[in-house]
Design a protein around this motif. Structure first.
Motif, PDB file in Angstrom:
ATOM      1  N   THR A 180      25.720   2.179 -21.509  1.00 47.15           N
ATOM      2  CA  THR A 180      26.569   1.152 -21.381  1.00 47.15           C
ATOM      3  C   THR A 180      25.917   0.491 -19.980  1.00 47.15           C
ATOM      4  OG1 THR A 180      27.854   2.611 -20.022  1.00 47.15           O
ATOM      5  CG2 THR A 180      28.561   2.436 -22.233  1.00 47.15           C
ATOM      6  N   PHE A 181      26.740  -0.827 -19.654  1.00 46.81           N
ATOM      7  CA  PHE A 181      26.296  -1.579 -18.428  1.00 46.81           C
ATOM      8  C   PHE A 181      26.612  -0.420 -17.269  1.00 46.81           C
ATOM      9  CE2 PHE A 181      27.786  -3.782 -15.057  1.00 46.81           C
ATOM     10  CZ  PHE A 181      26.490  -4.785 -14.465  1.00 46.81           C
ATOM     11  N   GLU A 182      27.581   0.183 -17.426  1.00 46.35           N
ATOM     12  CA  GLU A 182      28.071   1.243 -16.021  1.00 46.35           C
ATOM     13  C   GLU A 182      27.090   2.204 -15.749  1.00 46.35           C
ATOM     14  OE1 GLU A 182      30.000   0.089 -18.436  1.00 46.35           O
ATOM     15  OE2 GLU A 182      31.333  -1.004 -17.211  1.00 46.35           O
ATOM     16  N   SER A 183      26.141   2.787 -16.996  1.00 44.63           N
ATOM     17  CA  SER A 183      25.355   3.833 -16.801  1.00 44.63           C
ATOM     18  C   SER A 183      24.064   3.345 -16.737  1.00 44.63           C
ATOM     19  CB  SER A 183      25.759   4.863 -17.931  1.00 44.63           C
ATOM     20  OG  SER A 183      24.869   4.027 -19.275  1.00 44.63           O
ATOM     21  N   TRP A 184      23.576   2.074 -17.072  1.00 39.10           N
ATOM     22  CA  TRP A 184      22.258   1.385 -16.960  1.00 39.10           C
ATOM     23  C   TRP A 184      22.321  -0.045 -17.029  1.00 39.10           C
ATOM     24  CZ3 TRP A 184      17.854   4.451 -16.540  1.00 39.10           C
ATOM     25  CH2 TRP A 184      16.521   3.945 -16.625  1.00 39.10           C
ATOM     26  N   PRO A 185      22.547  -0.604 -15.969  1.00 38.27           N
ATOM     27  CA  PRO A 185      22.407  -2.003 -15.805  1.00 38.27           C
ATOM     28  C   PRO A 185      20.953  -2.732 -15.627  1.00 38.27           C
ATOM     29  CG  PRO A 185      22.777  -0.916 -13.632  1.00 38.27           C
ATOM     30  CD  PRO A 185      22.405  -0.001 -14.593  1.00 38.27           C
ATOM     31  N   PHE A 186      19.978  -1.885 -16.204  1.00 37.23           N
ATOM     32  CA  PHE A 186      18.562  -2.401 -15.794  1.00 37.23           C
ATOM     33  C   PHE A 186      18.268  -2.864 -17.346  1.00 37.23           C
ATOM     34  CE2 PHE A 186      19.141   1.467 -13.326  1.00 37.23           C
ATOM     35  CZ  PHE A 186      19.088   0.866 -12.006  1.00 37.23           C
ATOM     36  N   THR A 187      18.472  -4.312 -17.302  1.00 38.15           N
ATOM     37  CA  THR A 187      18.114  -4.927 -18.531  1.00 38.15           C
ATOM     38  C   THR A 187      17.650  -6.042 -18.333  1.00 38.15           C
ATOM     39  OG1 THR A 187      20.412  -5.877 -18.459  1.00 38.15           O
ATOM     40  CG2 THR A 187      20.168  -3.879 -20.083  1.00 38.15           C
ATOM     41  N   ALA A 188      17.153  -6.933 -19.409  1.00 37.89           N
ATOM     42  CA  ALA A 188      16.391  -7.951 -19.030  1.00 37.89           C
ATOM     43  C   ALA A 188      17.039  -9.311 -18.682  1.00 37.89           C
ATOM     44  CB  ALA A 188      15.762  -8.372 -20.547  1.00 37.89           C
ATOM     45  N   ASP A 189      18.437  -9.430 -18.704  1.00 39.19           N
ATOM     46  CA  ASP A 189      19.051 -10.325 -18.193  1.00 39.19           C
ATOM     47  C   ASP A 189      19.644 -10.070 -16.921  1.00 39.19           C
ATOM     48  OD1 ASP A 189      20.831  -8.409 -19.085  1.00 39.19           O
ATOM     49  OD2 ASP A 189      22.344  -9.757 -19.874  1.00 39.19           O
ATOM     50  N   ARG A 190      19.261  -9.007 -16.332  1.00 39.90           N
ATOM     51  CA  ARG A 190      19.745  -8.601 -15.040  1.00 39.90           C
ATOM     52  C   ARG A 190      18.552  -8.056 -14.149  1.00 39.90           C
ATOM     53  NH1 ARG A 190      24.845  -8.522 -14.167  1.00 39.90           N
ATOM     54  NH2 ARG A 190      24.700  -7.399 -12.084  1.00 39.90           N
ATOM     55  N   PRO A 191      17.473  -9.111 -13.711  1.00 35.09           N
ATOM     56  CA  PRO A 191      16.414  -8.635 -12.973  1.00 35.09           C
ATOM     57  C   PRO A 191      16.925  -8.534 -11.680  1.00 35.09           C
ATOM     58  CG  PRO A 191      16.796 -10.859 -13.280  1.00 35.09           C
ATOM     59  CD  PRO A 191      17.686 -10.498 -14.095  1.00 35.09           C
ATOM     60  N   GLU A 192      15.972  -7.672 -11.006  1.00 31.74           N
ATOM     61  CA  GLU A 192      15.976  -7.417  -9.372  1.00 31.74           C
ATOM     62  C   GLU A 192      15.245  -7.770  -8.534  1.00 31.74           C
ATOM     63  OE1 GLU A 192      16.979  -3.275  -8.909  1.00 31.74           O
ATOM     64  OE2 GLU A 192      18.825  -3.207 -10.378  1.00 31.74           O
ATOM     65  N   PHE A 193      15.771  -7.950  -7.163  1.00 36.96           N
ATOM     66  CA  PHE A 193      14.694  -8.475  -6.241  1.00 36.96           C
ATOM     67  C   PHE A 193      14.368  -7.234  -5.212  1.00 36.96           C
ATOM     68  CE2 PHE A 193      18.829  -8.835  -4.854  1.00 36.96           C
ATOM     69  CZ  PHE A 193      19.034  -8.356  -3.502  1.00 36.96           C
ATOM     70  N   ILE A 194      13.128  -7.717  -4.415  1.00 37.83           N
ATOM     71  CA  ILE A 194      12.373  -6.702  -3.684  1.00 37.83           C
ATOM     72  C   ILE A 194      12.922  -6.369  -2.456  1.00 37.83           C
ATOM     73  CG2 ILE A 194      10.018  -6.106  -2.804  1.00 37.83           C
ATOM     74  CD1 ILE A 194       9.096  -7.393  -5.307  1.00 37.83           C
ATOM     75  N   ILE A 195      13.190  -5.457  -1.776  1.00 38.31           N
ATOM     76  CA  ILE A 195      13.687  -5.123  -0.457  1.00 38.31           C
ATOM     77  C   ILE A 195      12.396  -4.243   0.370  1.00 38.31           C
ATOM     78  CG2 ILE A 195      15.382  -4.730   1.036  1.00 38.31           C
ATOM     79  CD1 ILE A 195      17.353  -4.715  -1.403  1.00 38.31           C
ATOM     80  N   LEU A 196      12.286  -4.626   1.662  1.00 39.34           N
ATOM     81  CA  LEU A 196      11.415  -3.821   2.509  1.00 39.34           C
ATOM     82  C   LEU A 196      12.079  -3.637   3.914  1.00 39.34           C
ATOM     83  CD1 LEU A 196       7.992  -5.419   1.827  1.00 39.34           C
ATOM     84  CD2 LEU A 196       8.320  -3.126   1.557  1.00 39.34           C
ATOM     85  N   ASN A 197      12.292  -2.426   4.368  1.00 34.62           N
ATOM     86  CA  ASN A 197      13.153  -2.330   5.755  1.00 34.62           C
ATOM     87  C   ASN A 197      12.742  -0.864   6.349  1.00 34.62           C
ATOM     88  OD1 ASN A 197      14.877  -0.963   3.236  1.00 34.62           O
ATOM     89  ND2 ASN A 197      15.624  -0.093   5.582  1.00 34.62           N
ATOM     90  N   LEU A 198      13.093  -1.094   7.532  1.00 34.79           N
ATOM     91  CA  LEU A 198      12.967   0.289   8.316  1.00 34.79           C
ATOM     92  C   LEU A 198      14.297   0.415   8.992  1.00 34.79           C
ATOM     93  CD1 LEU A 198      11.581   2.644   9.809  1.00 34.79           C
ATOM     94  CD2 LEU A 198      10.264   1.056  11.156  1.00 34.79           C
ATOM     95  N   ALA A 199      14.675   1.623   8.668  1.00 33.12           N
ATOM     96  CA  ALA A 199      16.307   1.722   8.990  1.00 33.12           C
ATOM     97  C   ALA A 199      16.146   2.970   9.962  1.00 33.12           C
ATOM     98  CB  ALA A 199      17.413   2.171   8.122  1.00 33.12           C
ATOM     99  N   LEU A 200      17.193   3.320  10.776  1.00 30.34           N
ATOM    100  CA  LEU A 200      17.223   4.466  11.847  1.00 30.34           C
ATOM    101  C   LEU A 200      18.391   5.108  11.595  1.00 30.34           C
ATOM    102  CD1 LEU A 200      15.936   2.527  14.890  1.00 30.34           C
ATOM    103  CD2 LEU A 200      14.744   4.461  13.774  1.00 30.34           C
ATOM    104  N   GLY A 201      18.404   6.448  11.708  1.00 30.32           N
ATOM    105  CA  GLY A 201      19.699   7.335  11.434  1.00 30.32           C
ATOM    106  C   GLY A 201      20.274   7.158  10.421  1.00 30.32           C
ATOM    107  N   GLY A 202      21.765   7.150  10.389  1.00 29.34           N
ATOM    108  CA  GLY A 202      22.215   6.856   8.906  1.00 29.34           C
ATOM    109  C   GLY A 202      22.420   8.187   8.125  1.00 29.34           C
ATOM    110  N   ASN A 203      23.276   8.040   6.981  1.00 30.79           N
ATOM    111  CA  ASN A 203      23.606   9.395   6.279  1.00 30.79           C
ATOM    112  C   ASN A 203      22.178  10.099   5.846  1.00 30.79           C
ATOM    113  OD1 ASN A 203      26.182   8.128   6.202  1.00 30.79           O
ATOM    114  ND2 ASN A 203      26.332   7.307   4.484  1.00 30.79           N
ATOM    115  N   MET A 204      21.097   9.248   5.329  1.00 26.41           N
ATOM    116  CA  MET A 204      19.984   9.831   5.077  1.00 26.41           C
ATOM    117  C   MET A 204      19.124  10.003   6.047  1.00 26.41           C
ATOM    118  SD  MET A 204      17.748   8.504   1.566  1.00 26.41           S
ATOM    119  CE  MET A 204      16.148   9.409   1.184  1.00 26.41           C
ATOM    120  N   GLY A 205      18.963   9.145   7.102  1.00 27.19           N
ATOM    121  CA  GLY A 205      17.905   9.108   8.287  1.00 27.19           C
ATOM    122  C   GLY A 205      18.137  10.316   9.191  1.00 27.19           C
ATOM    123  N   GLY A 206      19.525  10.606   9.463  1.00 23.61           N
ATOM    124  CA  GLY A 206      19.806  11.753  10.155  1.00 23.61           C
ATOM    125  C   GLY A 206      19.687  11.514  11.679  1.00 23.61           C
ATOM    126  N   THR A 207      19.566  12.378  12.715  1.00 14.60           N
ATOM    127  CA  THR A 207      19.532  12.438  13.899  1.00 14.60           C
ATOM    128  C   THR A 207      18.025  11.821  14.374  1.00 14.60           C
ATOM    129  OG1 THR A 207      20.923  14.365  13.999  1.00 14.60           O
ATOM    130  CG2 THR A 207      19.449  13.636  16.123  1.00 14.60           C
TER     131      THR A 207
END
Length: 376
Positions: free
Chosen positions: A325-352
């Protein structure tokens, strides 16, 4: 009147040229018979030479075939002589006496040799229930060869507020944080005051998006506790319904591992149930590596998949469910995605954040970003 000469007959032989005068029809017939005999001998010699002349080209049928793993097919060739068969990659397809066995997904070139004559055929091996979509061709690239960011290709995102992950940095458009020089994009994280951090984030939203593609970047990761650089993709709409593909994330507090993830409405990081995987990478910090993702159509057992790798080494694959379903797999031909590059600091994954890391520049270097799509 002059004296009539008998007719002149010229006979060609391989060793010499003879002239013979004759004055009667009997001798003429003999000479003609000899001439015909010599011509037939020459023709026979010529045919014998042609027979011994080596083949210059071998024709293989079919010259391209698509096989599922484990399947076999037989190639035919335009000669009855002994043929030497070879496969460019026996780990993908083997060949023996013209019989091809599909071993693993990929491409192999089959070569047949008879003396100096060569024939070739391409074998494409797919997984069970997959489809052959063609070969990859470059469709978009950013080489960062200029002196400033190409804003025809990229948007600069600014602001703070945690970005949904309790991140500590504020993104800016300042050259202190974002610049292009020496053939690289440089994103620098800085400590610009007491508990005030700045960095940069760019994306291709509204300028380039893609579905079913191979997306790669050559990146040198920064090190240090609290750094969280990422190369990823988002679809249009609100998160997580839009779908997120994390081609690579790196956590400075876990410096030897590159991680990949996929987020959907049904399974995402907020619920803690999303697909994710990590890959141990030698010298991950401070050296360039190529991080890539393949978004694949009808890849295995009739379903789509997203496949990750580092420096060409396979890291992991996530598959759409049957009748997803769309809820489990939104990666279809009619829903392309754009590219992101970033450098974050800390947060839920970055930590201390270890503030001592800012005694030296903390920079994410991006050499290039390239996008390929399969074409028939």
């Amino acid at each position: 009147m002059g004296v009539l000469q008998p007719p002149l007959v010229i006979i060609y032989h391989k060793s010499s040229l003879y002239k013979h005068y004759t004055s009667d029809s009997t001798n003429m017939k003999k000479i003609i018979s000899v001439s015909i005999l010599l011509a037939l001998c020459l023709a026979a010699c010529s045919k014998k030479d042609d027979k011994n002349e080596p083949l210059s080209y071998l024709s293989i049928t079919p010259n391209m075939c698509i096989l599922e793993v484990g399947k076999l097919t037989t190639l035919t060739i335009n000669t009855t002589e002994n043929v030497v068969w070879q496969s460019s990659d026996p780990s993908v397809a083997t060949v023996q006496d013209g019989i091809i066995t599909a071993v693993a997904e990929g491409h192999a070139e089959i070569t047949a040799n008879v003396g100096n004559a060569v024939g070739k055929a391409d074998v494409y091996v797919i997984l069970q229930g997959g489809t052959y979509q063609g070969e990859y061709q470059l469709v978009w690239s950013e080489e960062f060869d200029g002196n400033s960011l190409n804003t025809n290709m990229w948007n600069i995102e600014t602001g703070g507020g945690g970005w949904g992950n309790n991140e500590k940095q504020t993104y800016t458009a300042s050259e202190n944080n974002l610049r292009v020089r020496n053939g690289n994009l440089e994103i620098e994280a800085r400590k610009d005051g007491e508990n005030y951090y700045t960095s940069a984030r760019i994306n291709t939203k509204g300028k380039f998006d893609v579905a079913y593609a191979k997306v790669e970047a050559r990146i040198k990761m920064p090190g240090g506790g609290g750094t969280w650089p990422a190369f990823w993709m988002l679809g249009k709409g609100s998160w997580p319904t839009c779908g997120e593909i994390d081609i690579v994330e790196h956590v400075g507090n876990n410096p030897k591992y590159a991680s990949h993830a996929v987020h959907t409405r049904e399974k995402n990081g907020s619920k803690g149930n999303n697909w994710h995987n990590s890959q141990l990478v030698e010298n991950l910090v401070g050296e360039y590596h190529v991080f890539g993702m393949e978004w694949l159509k009808t890849y295995y057992l009739g379903v789509d998949a997203i496949k990750f790798y580092v420096d060409g080494v396979y890291s992991g694959t996530t598959y759409a469910a049957q009748n997803a379903t769309f809820e489990s797999w939104p990666f279809t031909a009619d829903r392309p995605e754009f590219i992101i590059l970033n450098l974050a600091l800390g947060g839920n994954m970055g930590g201390t954040i270890n503030n001592d890391i800012f005694n030296n520049p903390v920079i994410m270097y991006v050499d290039w970003v390239r996008v390929y799509q399969k074409k028939m």
